[in-house]
Design a protein around this motif. Structure first.
Motif, PDB file in Angstrom:
ATOM      1  N   GLY A  72     -41.093  48.436   3.379  1.00 28.51           N
ATOM      2  CA  GLY A  72     -41.012  47.403   2.359  1.00 28.51           C
ATOM      3  C   GLY A  72     -39.642  47.340   1.708  1.00 28.51           C
ATOM      4  N   ALA A  73     -39.418  46.246   0.977  1.00 28.94           N
ATOM      5  CA  ALA A  73     -38.153  46.075   0.250  1.00 28.94           C
ATOM      6  C   ALA A  73     -38.393  45.194  -0.969  1.00 28.94           C
ATOM      7  CB  ALA A  73     -37.099  45.439   1.149  1.00 28.94           C
ATOM      8  N   GLY A  74     -37.871  45.631  -2.105  1.00 30.58           N
ATOM      9  CA  GLY A  74     -37.911  44.810  -3.306  1.00 30.58           C
ATOM     10  C   GLY A  74     -39.012  45.194  -4.275  1.00 30.58           C
ATOM     11  N   PRO A  89     -43.769  45.848  -6.200  1.00 25.02           N
ATOM     12  CA  PRO A  89     -43.698  45.531  -4.776  1.00 25.02           C
ATOM     13  C   PRO A  89     -44.737  44.496  -4.385  1.00 25.02           C
ATOM     14  CG  PRO A  89     -44.827  47.612  -5.092  1.00 25.02           C
ATOM     15  CD  PRO A  89     -44.334  47.195  -6.442  1.00 25.02           C
ATOM     16  N   ASP A  90     -44.451  43.761  -3.321  1.00 28.23           N
ATOM     17  CA  ASP A  90     -45.384  42.768  -2.792  1.00 28.23           C
ATOM     18  C   ASP A  90     -46.386  43.483  -1.893  1.00 28.23           C
ATOM     19  OD1 ASP A  90     -46.734  40.678  -1.627  1.00 28.23           O
ATOM     20  OD2 ASP A  90     -44.937  39.484  -1.191  1.00 28.23           O
ATOM     21  N   LEU A  91     -47.427  44.019  -2.512  1.00 28.57           N
ATOM     22  CA  LEU A  91     -48.398  44.812  -1.770  1.00 28.57           C
ATOM     23  C   LEU A  91     -49.247  43.946  -0.847  1.00 28.57           C
ATOM     24  CD1 LEU A  91     -49.572  47.284  -4.551  1.00 28.57           C
ATOM     25  CD2 LEU A  91     -47.725  47.563  -2.882  1.00 28.57           C
ATOM     26  N   GLY A  92     -49.439  42.687  -1.221  1.00 25.09           N
ATOM     27  CA  GLY A  92     -50.200  41.790  -0.361  1.00 25.09           C
ATOM     28  C   GLY A  92     -49.521  41.569   0.970  1.00 25.09           C
ATOM     29  N   MET A  93     -48.188  41.400   0.949  1.00 31.54           N
ATOM     30  CA  MET A  93     -47.447  41.218   2.185  1.00 31.54           C
ATOM     31  C   MET A  93     -47.535  42.470   3.055  1.00 31.54           C
ATOM     32  SD  MET A  93     -43.434  40.224   2.747  1.00 31.54           S
ATOM     33  CE  MET A  93     -42.765  39.902   4.392  1.00 31.54           C
ATOM     34  N   ILE A  94     -47.452  43.631   2.419  1.00 32.96           N
ATOM     35  CA  ILE A  94     -47.558  44.884   3.165  1.00 32.96           C
ATOM     36  C   ILE A  94     -48.916  44.981   3.849  1.00 32.96           C
ATOM     37  CG2 ILE A  94     -47.627  47.397   2.987  1.00 32.96           C
ATOM     38  CD1 ILE A  94     -44.841  46.210   2.681  1.00 32.96           C
ATOM     39  N   ALA A  95     -49.976  44.668   3.121  1.00 32.44           N
ATOM     40  CA  ALA A  95     -51.318  44.771   3.692  1.00 32.44           C
ATOM     41  C   ALA A  95     -51.507  43.786   4.839  1.00 32.44           C
ATOM     42  CB  ALA A  95     -52.359  44.530   2.599  1.00 32.44           C
ATOM     43  N   ARG A  96     -50.985  42.563   4.688  1.00 34.57           N
ATOM     44  CA  ARG A  96     -51.121  41.570   5.756  1.00 34.57           C
ATOM     45  C   ARG A  96     -50.367  42.007   7.013  1.00 34.57           C
ATOM     46  NH1 ARG A  96     -50.376  38.295   1.245  1.00 34.57           N
ATOM     47  NH2 ARG A  96     -48.170  37.924   1.738  1.00 34.57           N
ATOM     48  N   HIS A 130     -44.881  52.604   5.328  1.00 38.71           N
ATOM     49  CA  HIS A 130     -44.412  53.928   5.745  1.00 38.71           C
ATOM     50  C   HIS A 130     -43.177  54.352   4.956  1.00 38.71           C
ATOM     51  CE1 HIS A 130     -46.979  53.057   9.195  1.00 38.71           C
ATOM     52  NE2 HIS A 130     -46.927  54.328   9.492  1.00 38.71           N
ATOM     53  N   ALA A 131     -42.376  53.377   4.527  1.00 40.52           N
ATOM     54  CA  ALA A 131     -41.131  53.665   3.814  1.00 40.52           C
ATOM     55  C   ALA A 131     -40.780  52.459   2.956  1.00 40.52           C
ATOM     56  CB  ALA A 131     -40.000  53.974   4.802  1.00 40.52           C
ATOM     57  N   TRP A 132     -39.787  52.658   2.071  1.00 39.27           N
ATOM     58  CA  TRP A 132     -39.353  51.547   1.222  1.00 39.27           C
ATOM     59  C   TRP A 132     -37.834  51.595   1.062  1.00 39.27           C
ATOM     60  CZ3 TRP A 132     -43.439  48.500   0.002  1.00 39.27           C
ATOM     61  CH2 TRP A 132     -43.151  47.328  -0.712  1.00 39.27           C
ATOM     62  N   LEU A 133     -37.229  50.409   1.144  1.00 38.59           N
ATOM     63  CA  LEU A 133     -35.802  50.283   0.885  1.00 38.59           C
ATOM     64  C   LEU A 133     -35.597  50.186  -0.617  1.00 38.59           C
ATOM     65  CD1 LEU A 133     -34.850  47.562   3.553  1.00 38.59           C
ATOM     66  CD2 LEU A 133     -34.991  50.040   3.835  1.00 38.59           C
ATOM     67  N   VAL A 134     -34.765  51.070  -1.170  1.00 39.14           N
ATOM     68  CA  VAL A 134     -34.622  51.154  -2.627  1.00 39.14           C
ATOM     69  C   VAL A 134     -33.154  51.221  -3.008  1.00 39.14           C
ATOM     70  CG1 VAL A 134     -35.273  52.409  -4.721  1.00 39.14           C
ATOM     71  CG2 VAL A 134     -36.815  52.413  -2.751  1.00 39.14           C
ATOM     72  N   ALA A 135     -32.781  50.473  -4.033  1.00 36.32           N
ATOM     73  CA  ALA A 135     -31.434  50.551  -4.597  1.00 36.32           C
ATOM     74  C   ALA A 135     -31.505  50.610  -6.114  1.00 36.32           C
ATOM     75  CB  ALA A 135     -30.582  49.369  -4.136  1.00 36.32           C
ATOM     76  N   SER A 136     -31.945  49.526  -6.766  1.00 39.40           N
ATOM     77  CA  SER A 136     -31.885  49.428  -8.225  1.00 39.40           C
ATOM     78  C   SER A 136     -32.606  50.563  -8.931  1.00 39.40           C
ATOM     79  CB  SER A 136     -32.471  48.086  -8.678  1.00 39.40           C
ATOM     80  OG  SER A 136     -31.731  47.004  -8.161  1.00 39.40           O
ATOM     81  N   ALA A 137     -33.797  50.921  -8.454  1.00 41.84           N
ATOM     82  CA  ALA A 137     -34.557  51.989  -9.108  1.00 41.84           C
ATOM     83  C   ALA A 137     -33.860  53.335  -9.002  1.00 41.84           C
ATOM     84  CB  ALA A 137     -35.964  52.070  -8.520  1.00 41.84           C
ATOM     85  N   LEU A 138     -33.047  53.517  -7.958  1.00 44.88           N
ATOM     86  CA  LEU A 138     -32.259  54.742  -7.845  1.00 44.88           C
ATOM     87  C   LEU A 138     -31.079  54.711  -8.799  1.00 44.88           C
ATOM     88  CD1 LEU A 138     -32.204  55.207  -3.963  1.00 44.88           C
ATOM     89  CD2 LEU A 138     -33.649  56.399  -5.627  1.00 44.88           C
ATOM     90  N   HIS A 139     -30.367  53.584  -8.845  1.00 44.42           N
ATOM     91  CA  HIS A 139     -29.209  53.488  -9.731  1.00 44.42           C
ATOM     92  C   HIS A 139     -29.583  53.693 -11.203  1.00 44.42           C
ATOM     93  CE1 HIS A 139     -26.545  52.431  -6.548  1.00 44.42           C
ATOM     94  NE2 HIS A 139     -27.143  51.299  -6.267  1.00 44.42           N
ATOM     95  N   ASP A 165     -36.715  37.613  -3.284  1.00 42.81           N
ATOM     96  CA  ASP A 165     -36.730  37.284  -4.711  1.00 42.81           C
ATOM     97  C   ASP A 165     -37.264  38.425  -5.570  1.00 42.81           C
ATOM     98  OD1 ASP A 165     -38.934  36.467  -3.129  1.00 42.81           O
ATOM     99  OD2 ASP A 165     -39.809  35.426  -4.824  1.00 42.81           O
ATOM    100  N   GLN A 166     -37.724  39.514  -4.950  1.00 44.15           N
ATOM    101  CA  GLN A 166     -38.147  40.676  -5.720  1.00 44.15           C
ATOM    102  C   GLN A 166     -37.108  41.799  -5.708  1.00 44.15           C
ATOM    103  OE1 GLN A 166     -42.214  41.198  -3.988  1.00 44.15           O
ATOM    104  NE2 GLN A 166     -42.852  41.006  -6.115  1.00 44.15           N
ATOM    105  N   VAL A 167     -36.061  41.632  -4.906  1.00 43.34           N
ATOM    106  CA  VAL A 167     -35.018  42.656  -4.842  1.00 43.34           C
ATOM    107  C   VAL A 167     -34.304  42.738  -6.197  1.00 43.34           C
ATOM    108  CG1 VAL A 167     -32.802  43.254  -3.801  1.00 43.34           C
ATOM    109  CG2 VAL A 167     -34.685  42.438  -2.359  1.00 43.34           C
TER     110      VAL A 167
END
Length: 239
Positions: free
Chosen positions: A193-195, A173-180, A212-221, A165-167
């Motif tokens: 991460g993604a979204g 980004p959902d930093l809490g999910m990353i930390a957990r 370590h990395a992030w999947l990105v689409a919209s911010a690139l476009h 739902d953040q894509v």
């Protein structure tokens, strides 16, 4: 922070993913290139990021339809030397094997992504030890078999934190999910991460949270992230 550009394929077209509402996705309108032909979109994104890895989501297959094998073969044939992380709704190792067989000579460059949304209980990682596991959630609710969220001992090296739902939402980004996940996964695993990415500062915050990395689409476009001139992806050996 490593950037992995993403294209979503629907009906042979590159579409703009927004909040995981797949029925409403529209063809990509990008400031990087004209049109929504998958090869053109992917080439422009990879060049902008100086990346050698592309994440592809086959939304037809994820939705229960056939894999877009012909589209994928054309895409891979246009991008020699590029590694493709492919999410095609794999429910099992056998499903991934069938798709890789359909990709023919391009298969060695494809890393299967097994999403919790689709994956059954049986682990595919003995057969595909270099595959990635995507832990999918929507609205804070984990999707799929709870086993994949709870049993970190069965995780592969690369774990994708997919907040659907953040894509395409540009709400951070959902930093809490990353930390957990960083705590749960241990030091030997990589969290991707993604979204939610809005700009370069979000990428910095995600790195600080343990991604370590992030999947990105919209911010690139939308050119919200500056172009890069050096390859920056971590090494990843396909199965």
């Amino acid at each position: 922070m490593h950037i992995i550009p993403v294209i979503d394929l629907l009906g042979g077209c590159a579409v703009h993913a927004r909040r995981g509402q797949r029925a409403h996705y529209q063809p990509v309108a990008s400031r990087l290139c004209d049109g929504s032909a998958p090869a053109d979109v992917a080439s422009a994104m990879l060049a902008y990021c100086a990346a050698d890895t592309l994440y592809v989501a086959d939304l037809d297959a994820i939705g229960g339809g056939p894999v877009q094998a012909a589209v994928l073969r054309t895409l891979l044939g246009t991008l020699p030397g590029i590694t493709c992380w492919l999410d095609a709704g794999f429910a099992s190792a056998a499903a991934a094997e069938a798709t890789l067989a359909a990709l023919g000579a391009h298969a060695p460059r494809v890393v299967p992504v097994f999403g919790s949304e689709s994956l059954g209980h049986a682990s595919p990682f003995a057969r595909y030890p270099h595959a990635a596991l995507s832990l999918d959630q929507r609205g804070g609710v984990p999707l799929g078999d709870a086993y994949w969220w709870q049993q970190a001992s069965g995780w592969p090296r690369d774990i994708i934190a997919m907040t659907l739902d953040q894509v395409g939402a540009f709400n951070g980004p959902d930093l809490g999910m990353i930390a957990r996940l960083r705590t749960h996964a241990g030091a030997d695993r990589r969290i991707i991460g993604a979204g939610g990415i809005r700009d370069a500062s979000d990428l910095q915050a995600a790195a600080a949270a343990g991604a370590h990395a992030w999947l990105v689409a919209s911010a690139l476009h939308e050119l919200r992230i500056p172009p890069r001139t050096q390859p920056h992806l971590p090494p990843h050996a396909p199965a």
